[in-house]
Scaffold this motif. Sequence first.
Motif, PDB file in Angstrom:
ATOM      1  N   THR A   1       0.835  -1.204   0.000  1.00  0.00           N
ATOM      2  CA  THR A   1       0.000   0.000   0.000  1.00  0.00           C
ATOM      3  C   THR A   1       0.870   1.255   0.000  1.00  0.00           C
ATOM      4  OG1 THR A   1      -1.756  -1.152   1.219  1.00  0.00           O
ATOM      5  CG2 THR A   1      -1.789   1.261   1.240  1.00  0.00           C
ATOM      6  N   ALA A   2       1.901   1.255   0.832  1.00  0.00           N
ATOM      7  CA  ALA A   2       2.796   2.418   0.920  1.00  0.00           C
ATOM      8  C   ALA A   2       3.577   2.615  -0.370  1.00  0.00           C
ATOM      9  CB  ALA A   2       3.755   2.243   2.099  1.00  0.00           C
ATOM     10  N   VAL A   3       4.082   1.520  -0.914  1.00  0.00           N
ATOM     11  CA  VAL A   3       4.840   1.602  -2.163  1.00  0.00           C
ATOM     12  C   VAL A   3       3.945   2.083  -3.302  1.00  0.00           C
ATOM     13  CG1 VAL A   3       5.967   0.211  -3.932  1.00  0.00           C
ATOM     14  CG2 VAL A   3       6.602  -0.085  -1.539  1.00  0.00           C
ATOM     15  N   GLY A   4       2.717   1.573  -3.357  1.00  0.00           N
ATOM     16  CA  GLY A   4       1.785   1.998  -4.406  1.00  0.00           C
ATOM     17  C   GLY A   4       1.476   3.476  -4.312  1.00  0.00           C
ATOM     18  N   ALA A   5       1.247   3.974  -3.099  1.00  0.00           N
ATOM     19  CA  ALA A   5       0.952   5.399  -2.917  1.00  0.00           C
ATOM     20  C   ALA A   5       2.158   6.254  -3.305  1.00  0.00           C
ATOM     21  CB  ALA A   5       0.568   5.659  -1.465  1.00  0.00           C
ATOM     22  N   PHE A   6       3.343   5.772  -2.967  1.00  0.00           N
ATOM     23  CA  PHE A   6       4.565   6.512  -3.289  1.00  0.00           C
ATOM     24  C   PHE A   6       4.777   6.598  -4.800  1.00  0.00           C
ATOM     25  CE2 PHE A   6       9.271   6.300  -3.937  1.00  0.00           C
ATOM     26  CZ  PHE A   6       9.542   7.600  -3.568  1.00  0.00           C
ATOM     27  N   LEU A   7       4.633   5.459  -5.481  1.00  0.00           N
ATOM     28  CA  LEU A   7       4.821   5.448  -6.934  1.00  0.00           C
ATOM     29  C   LEU A   7       3.759   6.273  -7.644  1.00  0.00           C
ATOM     30  CD1 LEU A   7       5.856   1.752  -7.633  1.00  0.00           C
ATOM     31  CD2 LEU A   7       7.267   3.795  -7.884  1.00  0.00           C
TER      32      LEU A   7
END
Length: 256
Positions: free
Chosen positions: A48-54
């Motif tokens: 979830t965090a990686v998706g939001a960051f990208l």
Amino acid sequence: MDFTEWLPALTAMGAIGAAVITSRTAIRSAEKTARISLHAAYTTPRLTAVGAFLEAAEKGRHDPAKDILTAVEAAYLTVRILAFQGTEAAEEVRVRASALVENLREMQETFGAIPPAPAEQKLDELSHTVSRAEAMKQHQQETSAEAYDEWELHAREDYDWRRAALKCLTKSHADQIATYTHEGQSLKTVEARKELAQYGELINMPGLENAVETGKTLVWRQSARDRYQLAAARLWMDRKAFADAVASWLDEGPTT
């Protein structure tokens, strides 16, 4: 002792053995279920965090505005918090995420130089009028001698003024850049502005003198645009490196 006398004992031992096997199987199954549950609990918030960051970084790639950069930095901090482990994979995630943020910061800092400046628009307008005049001259030459004579009579003077204005402006910019590069300040700016103001009246381009810029402005704008393009190219390449690092990070599973 007759074999049949061993049957009760064997039966009991068989029951105990079966119970042990069943117990071990249950334990292994429970351990596997626990590991799966732990890995799922580990993976979900990180994805979830990686998706939001990208997603934020991709928005910034197309529009590196200040508010978008702020959103990217917030998402980046979340990724750093989750990648707290001291493993090589976690460290690589932090390094790659940091590189993406730095690229976006560079793009945001230099983005103001990307749109054409008013002075550049004046220069482009003058360049286009000269190009159109040259095309018309070429057309009349190729059409007939009479057509070219007619052009010479009515348009030659205007054409010469436009070319002279463009030459004056480009020469002024070249002089400004050369002088600024050698840590000086050109003294010919006022002269160029006066000359271009006169040409502007002759060719009906009021405000043409505003196309004159200092060497400092010209060099700064080009440098900023070069930095922006370089940061944008690095951002494009670094996204894949970050994704690869995340894959290795998630694959190693929980470490604490």
